[in-house]
Design an enzyme around this catalytic site. Sequence first.
Site, short mmCIF file in Angstrom:
data_model
loop_
_atom_site.label_atom_id
_atom_site.label_comp_id
_atom_site.label_asym_id
_atom_site.label_seq_id
_atom_site.Cartn_x
_atom_site.Cartn_y
_atom_site.Cartn_z
N HIS A 44 0.87 -1.17 0.00
CA HIS A 44 0.00 0.00 0.00
C HIS A 44 0.91 1.22 0.00
CE1 HIS A 44 -2.09 -3.29 2.15
NE2 HIS A 44 -3.22 -2.80 1.68
N SER A 126 -7.66 3.21 -4.90
CA SER A 126 -7.65 3.38 -3.45
C SER A 126 -7.86 2.03 -2.77
CB SER A 126 -8.78 4.31 -3.02
OG SER A 126 -10.03 3.63 -3.02
N ASP A 127 -7.39 1.94 -1.54
CA ASP A 127 -7.84 0.83 -0.71
C ASP A 127 -9.32 1.05 -0.43
OD1 ASP A 127 -7.79 -1.48 0.80
OD2 ASP A 127 -5.95 -0.94 1.84
N CYS A 128 -10.00 0.00 -0.05
CA CYS A 128 -11.47 0.06 0.01
C CYS A 128 -11.95 0.98 1.13
CB CYS A 128 -12.04 -1.34 0.17
SG CYS A 128 -11.72 -2.39 -1.25
N ALA A 130 -10.98 4.14 1.38
CA ALA A 130 -9.96 5.14 1.73
C ALA A 130 -10.33 6.55 1.31
CB ALA A 130 -8.62 4.74 1.11
#
Length: 575
Positions: A44, A126-128, A130
């Site tokens: 990440h 994006s991370d989920c 974010a």
Amino acid sequence: MYHGLLLLLFIILDPYLNSQYAIQFVTGAQGDSKYLKVVTTCKHFAGYDLEDYVDGETRHSFNAKITPQDFEETYYPAFKACVEEANVASIMCSYNEVNGVPSCADGQINNKLARDTWGFDGFIASDCGAIDDIQNKHHYTNNTDDTVAAALKGGCDLNCGSYYQSHAQSAFLNGTITIGEINLALTRLFTARMKLGMFDPPELQPYNAISPDVVNSLEHQALALNAARESIVLLQNNNDVLPLNFEKHSTIAVVGPHAMATDVMQGNYNGVAPYLISPVEGFENLGIDSVLTASGCDVNCEVTDGFQDAFDIAVKADAVIAVLGLDQSHESEGHDREDLFLPNLQDKFVQDLKNTLKAAGTNAPLIVVVMSGSSVDLTVTKKHADAILWAGYPGQSGGQAIAEIIYGKVNPSGRLPVTFYPGSYIDLVAFRHMSMREYPGRTYKFYNDTPDFSFGDGLSYTTFYLEWSKPVNMSGVRSVSYPTVVYNVTVTNTGKMPGAISVLAYISYNNSGAPKKKLFGFEKVFLNPLQSVSVTFPADSKAFSTVDKSGKRSVNPGDYHVTIGDQLIHKISLI
């Protein structure tokens, strides 16, 4: 848009090894055609180091304060390698802030660094959830329009979740984002689809010919087994107690909370395994005459009620294998460990087990196998175990690989990818601090005390001898403008058993603030007894470089020491 997306998690605490891992993973997964086999995502980005700490600090609000020196030296290299050397198709921005800016809104790292400096031409996802965090956890923005704009302008093309879907139209109509910015993100996303061949006739995409039959094929089953065999690390082998002998050790006791481990061996983010071979099953399938088993306690090991059942069978055995460690209730996404110790009474279980064997007058060796995905304090285990193996989470054939190594059907060749610190380390290092040099230092490069086991540790049942293949200029004086040296080393198996060795090459620079040493090369070779092979380690300007406090990497004059394996040392002076 996540069609064909493969997630890549970095699990190794060395920037050079991380980088090499990333390059191999990404290039192997994406394929070598003009089409992509899958879109891989390096994650990440950046400074993702906290999940859910004890006092309520979480990854959704954490501000990672990182110096330019630590970024260039430690946190960036694997991502840079993903882009520059592996041509990764996607990057995932992380939940956390970096120096006060949420990663998914950070145009400095997403646009100026990854895209403009490194040349990244894929999309950023994006991370989920974010994007929602930008407003509601970090409080970086005050409304949905500004949040969409911060993320889109900051380089995040794709939102995992519904934030863009719910709020992008309003942001566009209100003028906070432009049609040009929308089109730029869409161009990146649809370019990835085109590289996957989604708009071309199916017969032109060569990877469409891959059928579901390759999943769980015999070839892939063998690969999973070999990966387990090669990754298990022999950390301690007092008096060469291992490997065990089929005749001498025909009755064994397999005890401990992971004696019958199956699902735990997969870690997390795993698919559905076609089968799971537990340690007990591994020994049974190996043909051991009698395999006795009792867990003693579960992985949390909060009570001693079951200890005696394990002790009762242990005193009947020719050898005792205790399989201990962690599971996903202790380390997983969204959950941080609070200490480095084995859970609760597992240390006591090992100590009492050894004392029971001594009291019974048995000569049965105690072999401890540790399953974990991270560092554990093995101080107590080292005192009481005759041998220690670290298995990580070895996958569907883990039990078979463990049994084969313990009985010498396979010679262990794994090396630790992390440093195992004593439990007191957690009291000396502030969890939220990202500094590598802050006392007592992080990783083998900066740690200033004695670890239980260090990065790169790993034993074998055979012995190896290293010598220079070609003469080395031992005066070793070179110019800082062209410091490259190529080291040629001959490795010989001097023992009686075939085996593999990972030859590690380190460089150290005796200057204030420089790492104690750093890895710049490695090569794993398999050798039969008395067989030799030559391996080459080029040490270039990057290997000799150090990073100053401003984040500038340069090669400085001074004395350097190059160490190949644990036997060869070459001093070189740069002027």
